[in-house]
Design an enzyme around this catalytic site. Structure first.
Site, mmCIF file in Angstrom:
data_model
loop_
_atom_site.group_PDB
_atom_site.id
_atom_site.type_symbol
_atom_site.label_atom_id
_atom_site.label_comp_id
_atom_site.label_asym_id
_atom_site.label_seq_id
_atom_site.Cartn_x
_atom_site.Cartn_y
_atom_site.Cartn_z
ATOM 1 N N GLU A 233 -6.894 5.650 7.582
ATOM 2 C CA GLU A 233 -6.927 6.968 7.000
ATOM 3 C C GLU A 233 -8.365 7.017 6.798
ATOM 4 O O GLU A 233 -8.981 8.557 6.906
ATOM 5 C CB GLU A 233 -5.972 6.412 6.145
ATOM 6 C CG GLU A 233 -3.914 6.641 7.651
ATOM 7 C CD GLU A 233 -3.159 5.653 6.858
ATOM 8 O OE1 GLU A 233 -3.496 5.907 5.030
ATOM 9 O OE2 GLU A 233 -2.143 5.612 7.393
ATOM 10 N N ASN B 225 0.813 -1.312 -0.333
ATOM 11 C CA ASN B 225 0.028 0.145 -0.057
ATOM 12 C C ASN B 225 0.789 1.168 0.053
ATOM 13 O O ASN B 225 1.215 1.600 1.165
ATOM 14 C CB ASN B 225 -0.937 0.148 0.764
ATOM 15 C CG ASN B 225 -2.216 0.614 1.618
ATOM 16 O OD1 ASN B 225 -2.402 2.078 0.457
ATOM 17 N ND2 ASN B 225 -2.349 1.041 2.684
ATOM 18 N N LYS C 38 0.032 4.532 -0.722
ATOM 19 C CA LYS C 38 -0.414 5.338 0.549
ATOM 20 C C LYS C 38 -0.377 6.452 -0.802
ATOM 21 O O LYS C 38 -0.113 6.363 -2.022
ATOM 22 C CB LYS C 38 -0.239 5.708 1.224
ATOM 23 C CG LYS C 38 -0.730 4.588 2.623
ATOM 24 C CD LYS C 38 0.071 4.903 4.277
ATOM 25 C CE LYS C 38 -0.474 3.956 4.560
ATOM 26 N NZ LYS C 38 -0.100 4.439 6.488
ATOM 27 N N GLY D 198 2.360 3.016 11.242
ATOM 28 C CA GLY D 198 3.205 4.403 10.397
ATOM 29 C C GLY D 198 4.050 4.152 12.561
ATOM 30 O O GLY D 198 4.772 5.254 12.088
ATOM 31 N N SER E 42 3.026 -1.546 10.328
ATOM 32 C CA SER E 42 4.104 -1.148 10.968
ATOM 33 C C SER E 42 5.095 -2.141 10.576
ATOM 34 O O SER E 42 5.980 -3.307 11.532
ATOM 35 C CB SER E 42 4.999 -1.043 12.287
ATOM 36 O OG SER E 42 4.334 -0.143 12.302
ATOM 37 N N HIS F 152 -9.267 1.284 4.913
ATOM 38 C CA HIS F 152 -8.382 1.583 5.834
ATOM 39 C C HIS F 152 -9.069 3.115 6.599
ATOM 40 O O HIS F 152 -9.684 3.966 6.729
ATOM 41 C CB HIS F 152 -7.504 2.280 4.845
ATOM 42 C CG HIS F 152 -5.853 2.546 5.208
ATOM 43 N ND1 HIS F 152 -5.604 3.757 5.611
ATOM 44 C CD2 HIS F 152 -5.387 1.673 5.227
ATOM 45 C CE1 HIS F 152 -4.289 2.974 6.593
ATOM 46 N NE2 HIS F 152 -4.516 2.029 6.131
ATOM 47 N N GLU G 266 -5.858 -4.316 11.123
ATOM 48 C CA GLU G 266 -4.743 -3.240 11.063
ATOM 49 C C GLU G 266 -4.544 -2.244 12.387
ATOM 50 O O GLU G 266 -5.908 -1.376 12.496
ATOM 51 C CB GLU G 266 -4.365 -2.391 9.990
ATOM 52 C CG GLU G 266 -4.644 -2.456 8.751
ATOM 53 C CD GLU G 266 -3.845 -2.217 7.551
ATOM 54 O OE1 GLU G 266 -2.952 -2.154 7.468
ATOM 55 O OE2 GLU G 266 -4.577 -0.915 7.731
HETATM 56 P P1 PGA Z 1 2.426 0.577 7.783
HETATM 57 O O1 PGA Z 1 1.050 1.172 7.103
HETATM 58 O O2 PGA Z 1 2.992 -0.199 7.252
HETATM 59 O O3 PGA Z 1 3.189 1.981 7.167
HETATM 60 O O4 PGA Z 1 2.493 0.915 9.542
HETATM 61 C C1 PGA Z 1 0.792 0.360 6.891
HETATM 62 C C2 PGA Z 1 -1.201 -0.033 6.165
HETATM 63 O O5 PGA Z 1 -2.080 1.534 7.068
HETATM 64 O O6 PGA Z 1 -1.851 -0.026 5.648
#
Ligand code: PGA
Length: 237
Positions: A87, A7, A9, A163, A199, A85, A157
């Site tokens: 976000e 992903n 983003k 992150g 992460s 997601h 998640e």
């Molecule tokens: P990350 O993001 O690996 O940067 O923590 C994962 C995600 O949000 O899909």
């Protein structure tokens, strides 16, 4: 083979993506799906990679300025879309639309990676499982007739892990994923794959690989550098 979803983003632009694509050439197996920004889907699709969108609109077409319909995204070759997601839930109130998005994707034969996860405060108060069940119910209940064991994939998640470099302990993660799987079985008679996201990186992948219940990974930050991403996925069984 475990499923690996990269992903990106809202990161990377054409010059860097060209370097990325050159670096991964011939080194990606078919268990990997790329989720670049939708503008760049064709760059990956043209080279034979599986691609997915990071989101779809909650409507099939019409007057929604700035949004992208699943039908339009399908023209760019997506096989999967991420829905819900954290976000999108945070910035765009997406929890309200998860139900419609799952419905539209599945009706258009696009598989769904449904993201669920608890906030730090919910985790600390021991509310993880009820939060996850509620998110599952919202997405699944009204769409049950469309769902098969193959077209819906869950991505667990924990929001506090995205992150941040933090991940749950092996025991907590295994328990949580097993709870998700048994709830899906008991409540909906579904045997769905459950990915872990949050992460995932080169430092923790060996630990995560010891968690038997994990069926794959949704990888954000650690998918942005091609060399690191290749090393990471080479450690996944
Ligand atoms: P990350 O993001 O690996 O940067 O923590 C994962 C995600 O949000 O899909």
């Amino acid at each position: 083979m475990k499923l690996i979803c990269a992903n990106f983003k809202m990161n990377l632009t054409t010059p860097i993506l060209n370097i990325y694509l050159a670096a991964i050439d011939g080194k990606i197996k078919d268990n990997v799906i790329f989720f670049p920004s939708s503008l760049y889907l064709s760059m990956f699709k043209e080279r034979g990679y599986q691609v997915g969108s990071q989101n779809i609109s909650f409507k099939e077409s019409g007057s929604i300025t700035g949004d992208l319909s699943v039908i339009q995204l399908k023209e760019f070759g997506i096989s999967h879309t991420i829905v819900g997601h954290s976000e999108m839930r945070e910035y765009f109130n997406d929890s309200k639309h998860v139900k419609e998005k799952v419905n539209l994707a599945l009706r258009n034969k696009v598989k769904v990676i449904l993201c669920i996860g608890e906030k730090l405060e919910e985790y600390e108060k021991g509310k993880t499982i009820p939060v996850l069940k509620k998110e599952l119910d919202k997405a699944i209940k009204s769409n049950l007739k469309l769902i098969t064991n193959d077209n819906l994939i869950i991505a667990y998640e924990p929001i506090w892990a995205i992150g941040t470099g933090k991940i749950p302990t092996k025991e907590i993660l295994d328990n949580t994923i097993l709870e998700i799987k048994s709830y899906l079985k008991e409540q909906y008679n579904l045997n769905l794959k459950v990915l872990y996201g949050g992460s995932v990186n080169l430092d923790n992948i060996e630990e995560l690989e010891k968690v038997d219940s994990i069926d794959g990974y949704l990888i954000g930050g650690a998918s942005l550098n091609p060399e690191k991403f290749l090393s990471l996925i080479n450690k996944v069984n």
